[in-house]
Design a protein around this motif. Structure first.
Motif, mmCIF file in Angstrom:
data_model
loop_
_atom_site.group_PDB
_atom_site.id
_atom_site.type_symbol
_atom_site.label_atom_id
_atom_site.label_comp_id
_atom_site.label_asym_id
_atom_site.label_seq_id
_atom_site.Cartn_x
_atom_site.Cartn_y
_atom_site.Cartn_z
ATOM 1 N N TYR A 20 -11.206 -29.718 -39.004
ATOM 2 C CA TYR A 20 -11.080 -29.790 -40.481
ATOM 3 C C TYR A 20 -10.533 -28.739 -41.063
ATOM 4 N N LEU A 59 -12.114 -29.533 -48.455
ATOM 5 C CA LEU A 59 -11.010 -29.957 -47.425
ATOM 6 C C LEU A 59 -9.804 -30.089 -47.969
ATOM 7 N N PRO A 160 -18.533 -35.006 -42.414
ATOM 8 C CA PRO A 160 -17.977 -34.427 -41.355
ATOM 9 C C PRO A 160 -18.776 -33.415 -40.350
ATOM 10 N N LEU A 165 -12.733 -34.628 -37.010
ATOM 11 C CA LEU A 165 -11.388 -35.412 -37.504
ATOM 12 C C LEU A 165 -10.881 -36.296 -36.710
#
Length: 612
Positions: A20, A59, A160, A165
């Motif tokens: 990320y 993000l 997350p 990802l």
């Protein structure tokens, strides 16, 4: 979720290692200059963590995609969330405090494609509420915070921190466009921001080039009037109300007259589809009182259907021989040849409209449609797929063969019901359980699968979007039990796994029965995530006892090879040729005894409660 503070210094290094692009935030805004242009390297993250340790975390949407559902009305927010997750399952859900507003997190399927649409970032509803799409490095969303005004960010189920990802559900450029269409169908209109001079109408993809030096909204207003056959003189009279400061009446008239001519030429060259061709793309469902777009296989309510198609109209000759002009929507309503169905069903390998007038939601599986393109001999995808299965099964041949045959038989025999499910257990996070399940979902086709972070979607009252029309249901962590006890959860799951017909409910609709052909895969990091005894016949339990995950490079190579179209086709052909034998009605011996042993203390407590 971790109990430690959700600050940049604590979480950012871990999130960056998971792929990320994380930024330090001051409240909700980035704390660094030129944040959209900087390369976010490990060294940069470490520097920010040292300089801004207590910052919140944002993000940047380099390869991530986020759908921000900024809707105050809780019922509408839930409705839109359900519609989006039904069409694009598996998105991680981020909330903030007690607000009904939320965001859904996905990733790009096509890394080099341009997802950003000019003027299509924000979608507004006339009744209030905005849905905003974040799809480029110039956009960022907060994902973790400590002490944020209005409530901290929180995640429903996995976050997350739990999903790298590359394991996020991917959306292709085409799917991103389908999402924009879904928003438009539901009455959310693309807007670029700024003050509105006139009520703005939905844009059409086939509009001519915008006029230069004039308000964009006036341009679309002129187009709407031309489509309604308003004569030019009337449009020019109305245009006087739109004159901006600094423009003379003559300039305004000339500009609008030019717009009228351009719209007329455009409409002449881009006639609306023939009524019959348009009509055959829709079906009205009587039970749900809604319309189905047969190309996208998605339902929309009557008001949204009329909003979407209201501009379509044409001439026809009625039964008395008179030429009449009528909107396509009104004509559909009176047309005896328009497709009308009683309700929906799932009938594998049957026609779209069944003999008993039901709309068949079944869609053929990706593997069946593409297996002939596969070249399994020497395929890296097949080798890596087999290696991951081997790892999760601890190299036990019988376990490996049973799991592969369960996957292959389910894919290539859609009309056969599977009476037992797969349960993958490993206390080792990052082993690849979810990665395997996501790959199987891709073999079914993401439209045919529901990927859930926990059991809430299956056990909640409104389970229709999760189950109806789905061939595969994946639960990534069974410990998330919602409001049900884990014992009651298993009883509910047993019915979903084995019953030919199950009960579902959508928001705003009565509960009803549907045919059930769904296959179920469950994952857990805990032996006691689903409690059952060793004689249980609905679950084939596989306990991976590996102490360490495979090399990190393996998982990257797996995604690159196995999630490509050719790789998936290779796996599909291999499964079809070697692992599609009939399954027994009961699962073979598995690791259910390990599950039962882990539950002994809970069973003793439960028994004591019953005796008391």
């Amino acid at each position: 979720m971790l109990d430690c503070p959700h600050t940049y210094a604590v979480l950012a290094p871990r999130l960056h290692a998971a792929g990320y692009a994380v930024l330090p935030l001051d409240n909700k805004a980035p704390k660094v200059q030129k944040w959209s242009e900087l390369a976010i390297t490990q060294q940069q993250v470490e520097q920010w963590a040292a300089e801004k340790p207590k910052a919140n975390i944002g993000l940047r949407c380099d390869q991530a995609l986020m759908v921000d559902i900024d809707i105050e009305d809780a019922a509408e927010a839930e409705r839109m969330t359900e519609l989006i997750l039904d069409q694009f399952p598996g998105g991680l859900i981020r909330r903030r405090g007690a607000s009904s507003k939320l965001a859904l997190l996905y990733r790009r399927a096509e890394l080099d494609a341009v997802y950003k649409g000019q003027g299509q970032k924000r979608y507004r509803h006339s009744g209030g509420g905005v849905v905003e799409l974040f799809d480029n490095s110039g956009a960022q969303m907060g994902i973790f915070s400590t002490g944020l005004d209005g409530g901290d960010y929180r995640w429903d189920g996995r976050s997350p921190l739990d999903v790298c990802l590359n394991d996020l559900p991917p959306l292709s450029l085409e799917q991103w466009g389908v999402l924009r269409q879904l928003l438009t169908r539901e009455g959310y209109v693309a807007a670029s921001g700024g003050g509105a001079v006139l009520p703005k109408l939905p844009k059409r993809n086939d509009t001519p080039q915008l006029a230069t030096g004039w308000n964009e909204q006036v341009f679309y207003r002129v187009g709407a009037l031309v489509r309604q056959d308003v004569d030019t003189a009337a449009i020019l009279r109305e245009a006087e109300q739109w004159r901006e400061p600094g423009y003379t009446e003559a300039q305004t008239q000339a500009e609008v007259a030019d717009m009228v001519e351009r719209w007329k030429r455009h409409i002449e060259g881009n006639r609306d589809p023939d009524y019959e061709a348009w009509r055959d793309g829709w079906a009205f469902e009587e039970t749900g009182n809604r319309y189905w777009d047969l190309d996208a296989m998605v339902p929309i309510l009557q008001q949204a259907w009329r909003t979407t198609n209201g501009h379509l109209r044409g001439e026809y000759i009625d039964q008395s021989g008179q030429t009449r002009k009528q909107s396509y929507c009104d004509r559909f309503f009176l047309d005896p040849d328009a497709q009308r169905v009683l309700a929906t069903t799932v009938a594998p390998e049957q026609p779209l409209i069944t003999d008993d007038r039901h709309l068949n939601l079944w869609r053929d599986y990706w593997a069946r449609l593409n297996a002939d393109k596969g070249e399994p001999a020497g395929s890296d995808a097949v080798r890596l797929f087999r290696e991951l299965v081997d790892f999760l099964c601890d190299g036990r041949d019988e376990m490996i063969d049973t799991l592969l045959n369960w996957i292959g038989y389910g894919l290539f025999h859609p009309a056969e019901r599977l009476r037992w499910s797969i349960l993958l257990i490993s206390d080792l996070k990052g082993a690849g359980k979810s990665l395997l399940c996501t790959t199987v979902a891709r073999l079914y086709g993401m439209d045919n699968a529901s990927i859930l972070p926990g059991l809430v979607g299956l056990l909640s009252q409104f389970n229709g979007s999760v189950l109806q029309g789905k061939a595969l249901v994946v639960v990534n962590e069974t410990v998330d039990k919602g409001d049900s006890s884990k014992f009651g959860a298993v009883e509910t799951l047993k019915s979903l796994i084995t019953d030919d017909r199950i009960s579902v409910e959508h928001k705003g609709r009565d509960r009803h029965q549907i045919d059930n052909y769904a296959r179920f895969m469950f994952c857990s990091n805990h032996l006691d995530g689903l409690p059952f005894d060793e004689n249980e016949r609905r679950f084939f339990a596989i306990v991976c006892q590996a102490a360490e995950a495979l090399d990190a490079d393996f998982y990257a190579r797996f995604v690159e090879a196995c999630h490509s179209e050719q790789g998936l086709a290779d796996i599909a052909a291999w499964l079809r040729d070697h692992y599609s034998n009939p399954l027994p009605s009961r699962p073979p011996a598995s690791d259910t005894a390990l599950v039962a042993d882990a539950l002994m203390d809970d069973w003793v407590v439960r028994l004591g409660e019953i005796v008391d």
